[in-house]
Design a protein around this motif. Structure first.
Motif, PDB file in Angstrom:
ATOM      1  N   VAL A 455      11.075-100.432 -54.532  1.00 10.79           N
ATOM      2  CA  VAL A 455      11.895 -99.261 -54.196  1.00 10.79           C
ATOM      3  C   VAL A 455      13.362 -99.625 -54.407  1.00 10.79           C
ATOM      4  O   VAL A 455      13.721-100.802 -54.517  1.00 10.79           O
ATOM      5  CB  VAL A 455      11.690 -98.797 -52.728  1.00 10.79           C
ATOM      6  N   ASP A 456      14.205 -98.599 -54.448  1.00 10.56           N
ATOM      7  CA  ASP A 456      15.650 -98.790 -54.465  1.00 10.56           C
ATOM      8  C   ASP A 456      16.167 -98.599 -53.041  1.00 10.56           C
ATOM      9  O   ASP A 456      15.973 -97.530 -52.447  1.00 10.56           O
ATOM     10  CB  ASP A 456      16.310 -97.784 -55.406  1.00 10.56           C
ATOM     11  N   HIS A 457      16.793 -99.625 -52.490  1.00  9.33           N
ATOM     12  CA  HIS A 457      17.187 -99.575 -51.082  1.00  9.33           C
ATOM     13  C   HIS A 457      18.133 -98.407 -50.793  1.00  9.33           C
ATOM     14  O   HIS A 457      17.960 -97.696 -49.789  1.00  9.33           O
ATOM     15  CB  HIS A 457      17.848-100.893 -50.663  1.00  9.33           C
ATOM     16  N   ALA A 458      19.119 -98.194 -51.634  1.00  4.13           N
ATOM     17  CA  ALA A 458      20.087 -97.130 -51.379  1.00  4.13           C
ATOM     18  C   ALA A 458      19.410 -95.761 -51.342  1.00  4.13           C
ATOM     19  O   ALA A 458      19.707 -94.921 -50.478  1.00  4.13           O
ATOM     20  CB  ALA A 458      21.188 -97.155 -52.442  1.00  4.13           C
ATOM     21  N   THR A 459      18.486 -95.538 -52.275  1.00  2.16           N
ATOM     22  CA  THR A 459      17.764 -94.261 -52.304  1.00  2.16           C
ATOM     23  C   THR A 459      16.912 -94.087 -51.054  1.00  2.16           C
ATOM     24  O   THR A 459      16.902 -93.021 -50.418  1.00  2.16           O
ATOM     25  CB  THR A 459      16.871 -94.190 -53.553  1.00  2.16           C
ATOM     26  N   GLN A 460      16.190 -95.141 -50.683  1.00  2.00           N
ATOM     27  CA  GLN A 460      15.300 -95.067 -49.521  1.00  2.00           C
ATOM     28  C   GLN A 460      16.087 -94.922 -48.226  1.00  2.00           C
ATOM     29  O   GLN A 460      15.621 -94.267 -47.283  1.00  2.00           O
ATOM     30  CB  GLN A 460      14.403 -96.299 -49.463  1.00  2.00           C
ATOM     31  N   ARG A 461      17.255 -95.515 -48.187  1.00  2.00           N
ATOM     32  CA  ARG A 461      18.086 -95.377 -46.990  1.00  2.00           C
ATOM     33  C   ARG A 461      18.446 -93.918 -46.755  1.00  2.00           C
ATOM     34  O   ARG A 461      18.368 -93.409 -45.624  1.00  2.00           O
ATOM     35  CB  ARG A 461      19.346 -96.224 -47.124  1.00  2.00           C
ATOM     36  N   LYS A 462      18.825 -93.220 -47.810  1.00  2.00           N
ATOM     37  CA  LYS A 462      19.163 -91.796 -47.685  1.00  2.00           C
ATOM     38  C   LYS A 462      17.952 -90.981 -47.240  1.00  2.00           C
ATOM     39  O   LYS A 462      18.062 -90.087 -46.391  1.00  2.00           O
ATOM     40  CB  LYS A 462      19.692 -91.270 -49.016  1.00  2.00           C
ATOM     41  N   ALA A 464      15.391 -92.088 -45.517  1.00  3.84           N
ATOM     42  CA  ALA A 464      15.097 -92.434 -44.128  1.00  3.84           C
ATOM     43  C   ALA A 464      16.018 -91.679 -43.177  1.00  3.84           C
ATOM     44  O   ALA A 464      15.571 -91.137 -42.153  1.00  3.84           O
ATOM     45  CB  ALA A 464      15.221 -93.938 -43.921  1.00  3.84           C
ATOM     46  N   LEU A 465      17.300 -91.628 -43.499  1.00  2.00           N
ATOM     47  CA  LEU A 465      18.242 -90.921 -42.646  1.00  2.00           C
ATOM     48  C   LEU A 465      17.863 -89.450 -42.505  1.00  2.00           C
ATOM     49  O   LEU A 465      17.912 -88.878 -41.409  1.00  2.00           O
ATOM     50  CB  LEU A 465      19.661 -91.054 -43.210  1.00  2.00           C
ATOM     51  N   ALA A 466      17.461 -88.842 -43.613  1.00  6.72           N
ATOM     52  CA  ALA A 466      17.082 -87.428 -43.577  1.00  6.72           C
ATOM     53  C   ALA A 466      15.811 -87.220 -42.767  1.00  6.72           C
ATOM     54  O   ALA A 466      15.711 -86.269 -41.970  1.00  6.72           O
ATOM     55  CB  ALA A 466      16.889 -86.908 -45.006  1.00  6.72           C
ATOM     56  N   ILE A 467      14.823 -88.090 -42.956  1.00  7.24           N
ATOM     57  CA  ILE A 467      13.548 -87.965 -42.244  1.00  7.24           C
ATOM     58  C   ILE A 467      13.741 -88.136 -40.736  1.00  7.24           C
ATOM     59  O   ILE A 467      13.202 -87.377 -39.930  1.00  7.24           O
ATOM     60  CB  ILE A 467      12.533 -88.980 -42.797  1.00  7.24           C
ATOM     61  N   PHE A 468      14.541 -89.114 -40.356  1.00  6.56           N
ATOM     62  CA  PHE A 468      14.747 -89.371 -38.936  1.00  6.56           C
ATOM     63  C   PHE A 468      15.607 -88.287 -38.297  1.00  6.56           C
ATOM     64  O   PHE A 468      15.371 -87.890 -37.151  1.00  6.56           O
ATOM     65  CB  PHE A 468      15.360 -90.761 -38.742  1.00  6.56           C
ATOM     66  N   GLU A 469      16.599 -87.809 -39.023  1.00 11.38           N
ATOM     67  CA  GLU A 469      17.423 -86.727 -38.499  1.00 11.38           C
ATOM     68  C   GLU A 469      16.582 -85.478 -38.279  1.00 11.38           C
ATOM     69  O   GLU A 469      16.704 -84.791 -37.253  1.00 11.38           O
ATOM     70  CB  GLU A 469      18.571 -86.423 -39.470  1.00 11.38           C
ATOM     71  N   ALA A 470      15.691 -85.176 -39.218  1.00 16.96           N
ATOM     72  CA  ALA A 470      14.818 -84.009 -39.071  1.00 16.96           C
ATOM     73  C   ALA A 470      13.907 -84.161 -37.864  1.00 16.96           C
ATOM     74  O   ALA A 470      13.667 -83.198 -37.115  1.00 16.96           O
ATOM     75  CB  ALA A 470      13.991 -83.823 -40.345  1.00 16.96           C
TER      76      ALA A 470
END
Length: 480
Positions: A455-462, A464-470
């Protein structure tokens, strides 16, 4: 006659149930019940099963010297083990059964069943708080409530330690034997487990060896613990967790020895005080588990954690399990776990964050896998660590704090010494490139027998942030 039911308290020294059973002049018999189906449902690792078996062999010999036979029986699961103990106690004419409490949900139900079964036979049941420095429910806030955050819990524990006697209770004296005890000794069979086991010959299993390990660490190494504990290439941690997990060693023994060897054990920022904090973390997670039975049912401590929509890609999970993610510090850590049954604590945090925040896989998958491999598997500590990493537990890191596995590797294994030990395919990669080996390989046209990043860490970080915020914004139902 008194019967002592050993579980995760496999020691003769500082064992409160054993000590209480031995206070009177009654003969004492020990019993341990292998529960293979229950162990399998709890993902007990073959490494830990091997250590339990080795420790039982040694404990039987140690108790025999005191004329205390140790019987090992088998029952499929916890409910059957409760009946087995009650039947055995009745058969040998025991007047009481002594045990040390376990606080998880299934274990608590087992003991309730045992108490009832014994009462039906007119046999007394005595249970003791023995597992922790402070029994769950002992340390409370000013409002009389359990703590939900570690730091104030720790401060309360340190206050409670003032003037507290943590001297371990002594071994039982040598018992007088009689014909009934002699008959039990004559019927003892070699200990055999149906449950799968792996070799643990690298780990001491006798009391003398375990105590020597603990004493040596407290005397010679603990002073450097705070400074060196985060670097996996350095042998700076105690590696006593397997013995604490199965009760071959008690936390009180550790604290008593720490006080004996290190005068500065209460001074902030010392190695001794930092190591004591780890013992208190162990108490804290036991407290959380005892006070929140839903945790034993695999629910998140924070209600919104149940709303996280995980990707749960089985291919990525397999890459994580087998150390083939293309992130060297993650893969080296997983190879250490798979080959030894142990993993450095800093690495446990890194790989857990990677699974949940980079691969977006449910923390419970990782929790179960760890238990299936760890020689020091302990439900409360393992669950607490995984929920912390996934940001859904008590005292959790904020969901937006996501470890970068590459920078974590650069920080804690800067020269790649740990990585090269466990990933020989990278042994020729220069030090400054060891955490990004494919950048070096592509630039210099080198071949590598090592996977590219999955995976690309920067992409997955974004993501993850969206999933957790939701998840946090979803209406929350109360955890059962």
């Amino acid at each position: 006659m008194h019967l002592v039911w050993f579980r995760r308290d496999l020691r003769g020294l500082d064992n409160r149930a054993l000590s209480a059973a031995s206070d009177a002049s009654e003969p004492v018999v020990g019993i341990f019940i292998e529960t293979p189906e229950q162990w399998a449902s709890h993902h007990l690792s073959p490494k830990q099963a091997g250590l339990i078996k080795a420790r039982l062999d040694a404990l039987r010999e140690e108790l025999s010297a005191k004329n205390i036979p140790l019987v090992v029986e088998r029952a499929a699961d916890f409910p059957q083990s409760a009946e087995k103990v009650a039947d055995y106690a009745h058969r040998i004419g025991a007047t009481a059964v002594f045990a040390n409490k376990e606080y998880e949900l299934n274990e608590s139900k087992r003991d309730e069943q045992a108490c009832a079964a014994l009462a039906d036979k007119g046999i007394a049941w005595y249970a003791y708080d023995d597992r922790n420095l402070f029994a769950p429910g002992t340390i409370k806030s000013g409002k009389g409530e359990p703590y939900k955050v570690f730091t104030p819990f720790k401060k309360a524990c340190l206050r409670a330690l003032d003037g507290m006697d943590v001297s371990p209770c002594q071994k039982p004296s040598k018992r007088e034997t009689n014909s009934a005890v002699d008959a039990i000794f004559s019927q003892l069979q070699p200990i055999h487990f149906d449950y799968p086991m792996e070799d643990v010959s690298d780990w001491a299993s006798d009391e003398k060896g375990i105590l020597a390990h603990m004493r040596r660490y407290c005397r010679e190494q603990v002073a450097d613990y705070k400074r060196q504990r985060d670097f996996p290439a350095v042998d700076a941690t105690s590696q006593l967790s397997p013995y604490l997990a199965i009760g071959a060693l008690s936390p009180r023994q550790c604290l008593a020895r720490l006080q004996e060897e290190q005068a500065d054990w209460r001074e902030p920022d010392t190695g001794a005080a930092t190591w004591l904090s780890e013992l208190i973390w162990r108490d804290f997670y036991q407290e959380v588990s005892a006070q929140n039975p839903a945790i034993s049912k695999k629910y998140s401590f924070l209600a919104w954690g149940e709303s996280v929509v995980w990707d749960n890609d089985p291919t990525l999970f397999e890459a994580w399990k087998t150390g083939k993610t293309g992130f060297p510090i993650v893969d080296a850590a997983m190879h250490q776990l798979n080959q030894t049954g142990w993993m450095h604590n800093r690495l446990r945090m890194i790989v857990a964050s990677f699974l949940t925040k980079d691969l977006l896989i449910d923390w419970r998958w990782g929790e179960d896998y760890f238990m299936s491999k760890l020689i020091d598997g302990d439900f409360a500590s393992n669950n607490g660590g995984w929920q912390w990493s996934a940001s859904v537990g008590t005292d959790a890191q904020p969901y937006f704090r996501i470890f970068n596995p590459t920078t974590q590797g650069e920080r804690f294994d800067s020269d790649g010494r740990f990585i090269r030990r466990w990933l020989p395919a990278l042994k020729e990669v220069p030090g400054k490139h060891i955490h990004n080996p494919w950048q070096w390989a592509d630039k210099y046209a080198q071949s590598l027998d090592y996977p590219r990043p999955v995976v690309d860490h920067a992409t997955q970080r974004k993501k993850a942030l969206a999933i957790f915020e939701a998840a946090k914004n979803q209406p929350q139902e109360q955890t059962p």
